[in-house]
Design an enzyme around this catalytic site. Sequence first.
Site, PDB file in Angstrom:
ATOM      1  N   CYS A 156       0.803  -1.228   0.000  1.00 54.07           N
ATOM      2  CA  CYS A 156       0.000   0.000   0.000  1.00 54.07           C
ATOM      3  C   CYS A 156       0.838   1.280   0.000  1.00 54.07           C
ATOM      4  O   CYS A 156       0.306   2.361  -0.240  1.00 54.07           O
ATOM      5  CB  CYS A 156      -0.941   0.003   1.215  1.00 54.07           C
ATOM      6  SG  CYS A 156      -2.098  -1.375   1.236  1.00 54.07           S
ATOM      7  N   HIS A 198      12.401   1.257   5.544  1.00 56.08           N
ATOM      8  CA  HIS A 198      12.207  -0.156   5.215  1.00 56.08           C
ATOM      9  C   HIS A 198      12.679  -1.020   6.393  1.00 56.08           C
ATOM     10  O   HIS A 198      13.839  -0.975   6.779  1.00 56.08           O
ATOM     11  CB  HIS A 198      13.007  -0.518   3.954  1.00 56.08           C
ATOM     12  CG  HIS A 198      12.463  -1.696   3.214  1.00 56.08           C
ATOM     13  ND1 HIS A 198      12.182  -2.898   3.826  1.00 56.08           N
ATOM     14  CD2 HIS A 198      12.143  -1.863   1.904  1.00 56.08           C
ATOM     15  CE1 HIS A 198      11.714  -3.750   2.924  1.00 56.08           C
ATOM     16  NE2 HIS A 198      11.676  -3.158   1.749  1.00 56.08           N
ATOM     17  N   HIS A 202      -2.232  19.880   7.014  1.00 62.71           N
ATOM     18  CA  HIS A 202      -3.101  18.773   6.595  1.00 62.71           C
ATOM     19  C   HIS A 202      -2.341  17.448   6.690  1.00 62.71           C
ATOM     20  O   HIS A 202      -1.148  17.390   6.397  1.00 62.71           O
ATOM     21  CB  HIS A 202      -3.593  18.980   5.156  1.00 62.71           C
ATOM     22  CG  HIS A 202      -4.253  20.309   4.931  1.00 62.71           C
ATOM     23  ND1 HIS A 202      -5.502  20.622   5.407  1.00 62.71           N
ATOM     24  CD2 HIS A 202      -3.802  21.426   4.289  1.00 62.71           C
ATOM     25  CE1 HIS A 202      -5.808  21.855   5.064  1.00 62.71           C
ATOM     26  NE2 HIS A 202      -4.794  22.367   4.391  1.00 62.71           N
ATOM     27  N   HIS A 228      -2.679   6.931   5.427  1.00 62.10           N
ATOM     28  CA  HIS A 228      -3.195   5.808   4.632  1.00 62.10           C
ATOM     29  C   HIS A 228      -4.420   5.183   5.294  1.00 62.10           C
ATOM     30  O   HIS A 228      -4.364   4.760   6.458  1.00 62.10           O
ATOM     31  CB  HIS A 228      -2.098   4.761   4.457  1.00 62.10           C
ATOM     32  CG  HIS A 228      -2.581   3.455   3.923  1.00 62.10           C
ATOM     33  ND1 HIS A 228      -3.332   3.361   2.770  1.00 62.10           N
ATOM     34  CD2 HIS A 228      -2.440   2.177   4.390  1.00 62.10           C
ATOM     35  CE1 HIS A 228      -3.625   2.083   2.547  1.00 62.10           C
ATOM     36  NE2 HIS A 228      -3.100   1.357   3.513  1.00 62.10           N
ATOM     37  N   HIS A 250     -14.471   5.349   4.991  1.00 63.01           N
ATOM     38  CA  HIS A 250     -15.920   5.126   5.043  1.00 63.01           C
ATOM     39  C   HIS A 250     -16.527   5.091   3.641  1.00 63.01           C
ATOM     40  O   HIS A 250     -17.336   4.221   3.327  1.00 63.01           O
ATOM     41  CB  HIS A 250     -16.580   6.234   5.871  1.00 63.01           C
ATOM     42  CG  HIS A 250     -18.061   6.103   6.010  1.00 63.01           C
ATOM     43  ND1 HIS A 250     -18.945   6.683   5.119  1.00 63.01           N
ATOM     44  CD2 HIS A 250     -18.823   5.440   6.920  1.00 63.01           C
ATOM     45  CE1 HIS A 250     -20.180   6.395   5.490  1.00 63.01           C
ATOM     46  NE2 HIS A 250     -20.138   5.643   6.571  1.00 63.01           N
ATOM     47  N   ASN A 281     -10.454   0.658   1.840  1.00 65.54           N
ATOM     48  CA  ASN A 281      -9.002   0.679   1.680  1.00 65.54           C
ATOM     49  C   ASN A 281      -8.681   0.464   0.204  1.00 65.54           C
ATOM     50  O   ASN A 281      -8.752  -0.657  -0.301  1.00 65.54           O
ATOM     51  CB  ASN A 281      -8.369  -0.421   2.545  1.00 65.54           C
ATOM     52  CG  ASN A 281      -6.850  -0.459   2.425  1.00 65.54           C
ATOM     53  OD1 ASN A 281      -6.261   0.242   1.602  1.00 65.54           O
ATOM     54  ND2 ASN A 281      -6.221  -1.292   3.226  1.00 65.54           N
TER      55      ASN A 281
END
Length: 496
Positions: free
Chosen positions: A224, A303, A387, A391, A420, A424
């Site tokens: 993702c 990572h 802002h 994710h 919502h 995802n």
Amino acid sequence: MAQVLPNSSTSVKPNYPKLCYQYFINNFLTVILTPIIATIAFKFFKSDPQQILNTLTSLQFTSIQILTSSFLLITITTVYFMSKPRSIYLVDYACFKPPITCRVPFATFMEHSKLILKDNPKSVDFQIRILERSGLGEETCLPPAIHCIPPNPSMENSRAEAELVIFSSIDSLLSKTDLKPKDIDILIVNCSLFSPTPSLSAMVVNKYKMRSNIRSFNLSGMGCSAGLISIDLARDLLQVYPNSNALVVSTEIITPNYYQGSERAMLLPNCLFRMGGAAVLLSNKGRAKKQSKYKLLHVIRTHKGAEDRAYKCVYEEQDPQGKIGISLSKDLMVIAGEALKSNITTIGPLVLPASEQLLFLFSLIGRKIFNLKIKPYIPDFKMAFEHFCIHAGGRAVIDELQKNLELSAEHVEASRMTLHRFGNTSSSSLWYELAYIEAKGRMKKGDRVWQIAFGSGFKCNSAVWISNKCVQTPTNGPWDDCIDRYPVHIPEIVKH
């Protein structure tokens, strides 16, 4: 049905000593230099004009000194501008909006689960419990092949979903920017779990008849967070190739990856992942500054793959019945928290004001050197960003980051509402969140945006943008037909 939240603001008593400290530290040079300059100016204007003139005429320079100084100044200026990184601009972006026929209300999802897993009622009950607590709404979408009973994850259906999502996003972006496909110099497509031959990037080149010398890349298996990896790759390429446009496409194809087994750890993605995709246009052209929405400031990648536990926390494998799926470890949130700490340790010095860095340093010295029993100081990232785009991997992910970064409900509103409305959507979720902020009319010139993404491997990646202008509310974005209904109240458990 989720209820609309009342439009009310919470009053917070300001911490005046801390505000004074922050103002002094963040404006240290101004505070120190202002009285010095004022004193020099006062003495200068108070002096006799003839005395000032005599001082200036006494400074005599030879021609060689003048030439040497000029050459040195020109050399330093040239080296500075040649070594300065090229500015990377986000001209515009577009998010895929699934057709209404692909929507999966809770009742539909539950009914299909009961039919598909009729021999395993415990797995059905588990999925229902997860869905009720997931934070997803009634309008999320799954591809047509998953609506079949049983699902039909064929190669043909997988390609059809890829073409629908990717081509729709690119068409929308090209329409927004008036760009022609042959104007694109760099193409990067990221999709973690669907990697056909020819690649998805080749599919795009073929569809839009792009130039034969286009630099194309296809990223797979990176989870993702691959959207920000693609942005980082595009940034590096745009540093090498001047006067270029880069098209980044981020998506996840659901059709071939819908798990039909009974392992609970592998059933979780079925409840969370939904259709989605985004196309982003980056450019290093000089004229792009006026056209663009944002300027890229930083990309930080962390990572944790050297650790076995982190490497296997999101893992594609076969269950005992030979069915392939993505297994999510119970340690996922702990590992994500560790990756986030490493990431913010790197990004903090780049974005935080001096006042926050000093408080963090004092806290670290007190705990490590003097063994003081004090809590670790958590820097106030709200001073660095207006802002936050976290994710939308799930309710737990958003809750954990809101708690760790001490963010308000408004700061994580875009993430919760994206989860919502769209679910995802993997690497593209950050762009739906940015679109939400724009649709609400909250993006002002000079506002800074922090995008945070997590992915298999395990990775935590961040991108920092600054707005080049007050972004007008889009009329053709993914939120245009529903933004007035948001934000909504999302209960802890949605019962049906």
